[in-house]
Design a protein around this motif. Structure first.
Motif, PDB file in Angstrom:
ATOM      1  N   ILE A 106       0.870  -1.180   0.000  1.00 31.44           N
ATOM      2  CA  ILE A 106       0.000   0.000   0.000  1.00 31.44           C
ATOM      3  C   ILE A 106       0.905   1.228   0.000  1.00 31.44           C
ATOM      4  CG2 ILE A 106      -1.798   1.244   1.229  1.00 31.44           C
ATOM      5  CD1 ILE A 106      -2.656  -1.451   0.019  1.00 31.44           C
ATOM      6  N   PRO A 107       0.722   2.178  -0.896  1.00 33.57           N
ATOM      7  CA  PRO A 107       1.673   3.289  -1.017  1.00 33.57           C
ATOM      8  C   PRO A 107       1.598   4.265   0.146  1.00 33.57           C
ATOM      9  CG  PRO A 107      -0.215   3.647  -2.450  1.00 33.57           C
ATOM     10  CD  PRO A 107      -0.363   2.254  -1.906  1.00 33.57           C
ATOM     11  N   PRO A 108       2.738   4.843   0.538  1.00 33.68           N
ATOM     12  CA  PRO A 108       2.716   5.942   1.505  1.00 33.68           C
ATOM     13  C   PRO A 108       2.078   7.170   0.870  1.00 33.68           C
ATOM     14  CG  PRO A 108       4.895   5.706   0.584  1.00 33.68           C
ATOM     15  CD  PRO A 108       4.091   4.548   0.049  1.00 33.68           C
ATOM     16  N   LEU A 109       1.665   8.101   1.697  1.00 34.57           N
ATOM     17  CA  LEU A 109       1.039   9.331   1.216  1.00 34.57           C
ATOM     18  C   LEU A 109       1.806  10.519   1.776  1.00 34.57           C
ATOM     19  CD1 LEU A 109      -2.739   8.447   1.795  1.00 34.57           C
ATOM     20  CD2 LEU A 109      -1.424   8.247  -0.330  1.00 34.57           C
ATOM     21  N   SER A 110       2.197  11.424   0.904  1.00 35.18           N
ATOM     22  CA  SER A 110       2.916  12.613   1.350  1.00 35.18           C
ATOM     23  C   SER A 110       1.966  13.587   2.026  1.00 35.18           C
ATOM     24  CB  SER A 110       3.590  13.296   0.159  1.00 35.18           C
ATOM     25  OG  SER A 110       2.613  13.715  -0.776  1.00 35.18           O
ATOM     26  N   ASP A 183      -4.110  -5.260  -7.952  1.00 36.37           N
ATOM     27  CA  ASP A 183      -2.797  -5.822  -7.623  1.00 36.37           C
ATOM     28  C   ASP A 183      -2.536  -5.768  -6.120  1.00 36.37           C
ATOM     29  OD1 ASP A 183      -2.347  -6.342 -10.273  1.00 36.37           O
ATOM     30  OD2 ASP A 183      -1.109  -4.562 -10.621  1.00 36.37           O
ATOM     31  N   GLN A 184      -2.904  -4.651  -5.493  1.00 34.58           N
ATOM     32  CA  GLN A 184      -2.710  -4.536  -4.045  1.00 34.58           C
ATOM     33  C   GLN A 184      -3.571  -5.551  -3.305  1.00 34.58           C
ATOM     34  OE1 GLN A 184      -3.788  -0.435  -3.524  1.00 34.58           O
ATOM     35  NE2 GLN A 184      -1.786   0.348  -4.208  1.00 34.58           N
ATOM     36  N   ALA A 185      -4.804  -5.736  -3.760  1.00 33.53           N
ATOM     37  CA  ALA A 185      -5.705  -6.693  -3.118  1.00 33.53           C
ATOM     38  C   ALA A 185      -5.145  -8.108  -3.181  1.00 33.53           C
ATOM     39  CB  ALA A 185      -7.080  -6.628  -3.772  1.00 33.53           C
ATOM     40  N   THR A 190      -7.059  -9.499   0.044  1.00 35.02           N
ATOM     41  CA  THR A 190      -8.399  -8.936   0.227  1.00 35.02           C
ATOM     42  C   THR A 190      -9.013  -8.692  -1.145  1.00 35.02           C
ATOM     43  OG1 THR A 190      -7.727  -6.610   0.175  1.00 35.02           O
ATOM     44  CG2 THR A 190      -7.584  -7.734   2.302  1.00 35.02           C
ATOM     45  N   SER A 191     -10.216  -8.174  -1.162  1.00 35.06           N
ATOM     46  CA  SER A 191     -10.855  -7.763  -2.410  1.00 35.06           C
ATOM     47  C   SER A 191     -10.457  -6.327  -2.732  1.00 35.06           C
ATOM     48  CB  SER A 191     -12.377  -7.864  -2.280  1.00 35.06           C
ATOM     49  OG  SER A 191     -12.831  -7.060  -1.205  1.00 35.06           O
ATOM     50  N   PRO A 192     -10.454  -5.943  -4.002  1.00 39.39           N
ATOM     51  CA  PRO A 192     -10.167  -4.543  -4.355  1.00 39.39           C
ATOM     52  C   PRO A 192     -11.283  -3.636  -3.857  1.00 39.39           C
ATOM     53  CG  PRO A 192     -10.835  -5.782  -6.296  1.00 39.39           C
ATOM     54  CD  PRO A 192     -10.680  -6.789  -5.189  1.00 39.39           C
ATOM     55  N   TRP A 193     -10.975  -2.373  -3.741  1.00 40.47           N
ATOM     56  CA  TRP A 193     -11.959  -1.433  -3.193  1.00 40.47           C
ATOM     57  C   TRP A 193     -11.795  -0.077  -3.858  1.00 40.47           C
ATOM     58  CZ3 TRP A 193     -16.343  -1.901  -1.021  1.00 40.47           C
ATOM     59  CH2 TRP A 193     -16.929  -0.865  -0.292  1.00 40.47           C
ATOM     60  N   ARG A 194     -12.885   0.418  -4.440  1.00 40.67           N
ATOM     61  CA  ARG A 194     -12.894   1.732  -5.069  1.00 40.67           C
ATOM     62  C   ARG A 194     -14.022   2.544  -4.435  1.00 40.67           C
ATOM     63  NH1 ARG A 194     -10.924   4.438  -9.457  1.00 40.67           N
ATOM     64  NH2 ARG A 194     -12.305   5.950 -10.459  1.00 40.67           N
TER      65      ARG A 194
END
Length: 256
Positions: A106-110, A183-185, A190-194
């Motif tokens: 999971i990407p970091p957030l600036s 890809d992250q899921a 887990t399942s993807p989530w939008r």
């Protein structure tokens, strides 16, 4: 001054208001301090991290205020009851370390600066309600907050208040914090989530200022929040975090 969306995603505190006098004060006030804040490692995390934070609060009647807890407010509407104008604040992100086992997937957030406007109605010195609307200055989302603040009767020399707040995000902001790609899921099982736009967080906060002298004192803040809607249903929260978000802080302040 009221708590910002950034504060509820990362800190949610309104400390220096007690050190700087009542809402009706007519002289400029200044408060400086340092404190320790314990907050969720990321928005939705069940783990917490502690950090030392500075506190600055400058309030100039009929002009506005700037603080490290409530951000920037410039008064364009300065009536007996109605107040409003330009609003800006700093939005915490998340680091790879704070993500723990999700780090690298999971990407970091600036951190981001966001700006917009606010409108507030002060019924009296005790009770006020208001709203804020702001946009990420780098284009990653719209944030809104609706709040109500009550100053409680003081006891001994202690001043304290309670604030309730509801926060919302548009789809872009929701996906930035709570979205999970295909890809992250697969990588985290887990399942993807939008997620889409809607409610994000509801909080209640207790603030208290305990003086130690005419110019100094300790400020305490306890903020308990509950993620809402698509934010709470994110696999990041359901599988790796918690919908309940608690932030606490204690600071020592000098005001003049």
């Amino acid at each position: 001054m009221k708590c910002s969306v950034a504060a509820l995603l990362g800190s949610g505190m309104a400390l220096a208001v007690f050190a700087t006098g009542s809402l009706a004060q007519e002289t400029s006030t200044y408060a400086l301090g340092v404190g320790v804040e314990r907050m969720p490692g990321w928005v939705g995390s069940s783990d917490h991290r502690s950090q030392v934070v500075p506190y600055i609060d400058i309030d100039v009647p009929h002009l506005g205020s700037i603080s490290t807890t409530d951000g920037l407010e410039l008064d364009l509407i300065d009536g007996e009851a109605w107040h409003g104008g330009i609003y800006g604040n700093y939005l915490w992100g998340r680091t790879r370390d704070s993500l723990g086992k999700l780090g690298g997937i999971i990407p970091p957030l600036s951190p981001r600066i966001h700006g917009g406007g606010y409108l507030e109605y002060r019924f009296d010195k005790t009770f006020s309600m208001g709203a804020q609307l702001s946009h990420d200055t780098q284009g990653a989302g719209v944030y809104t907050a609706i709040y109500g603040d009550v100053n409680l009767p003081g006891f001994w020399y202690v001043e304290h208040s309670v604030e309730v707040q509801w926060n919302g995000m548009n789809g872009a902001a929701m996906r930035r914090f709570f979205g999970v790609t295909q890809d992250q899921a697969q990588a985290i099982g887990t399942s993807p989530w939008r997620p889409g736009a809607g409610a994000e967080l509801a909080t209640i906060e207790y603030d208290a200022f305990i003086p130690t002298s005419h110019k100094t004192g300790f400020a305490l803040a306890i903020n308990v929040g509950r993620l809402q809607g698509d934010a709470a249903r994110s696999p990041l929260v359901r599988s790796y975090g918690s919908a309940t978000q608690v932030t606490t802080s204690l600071a020592w302040l000098v005001h003049f």
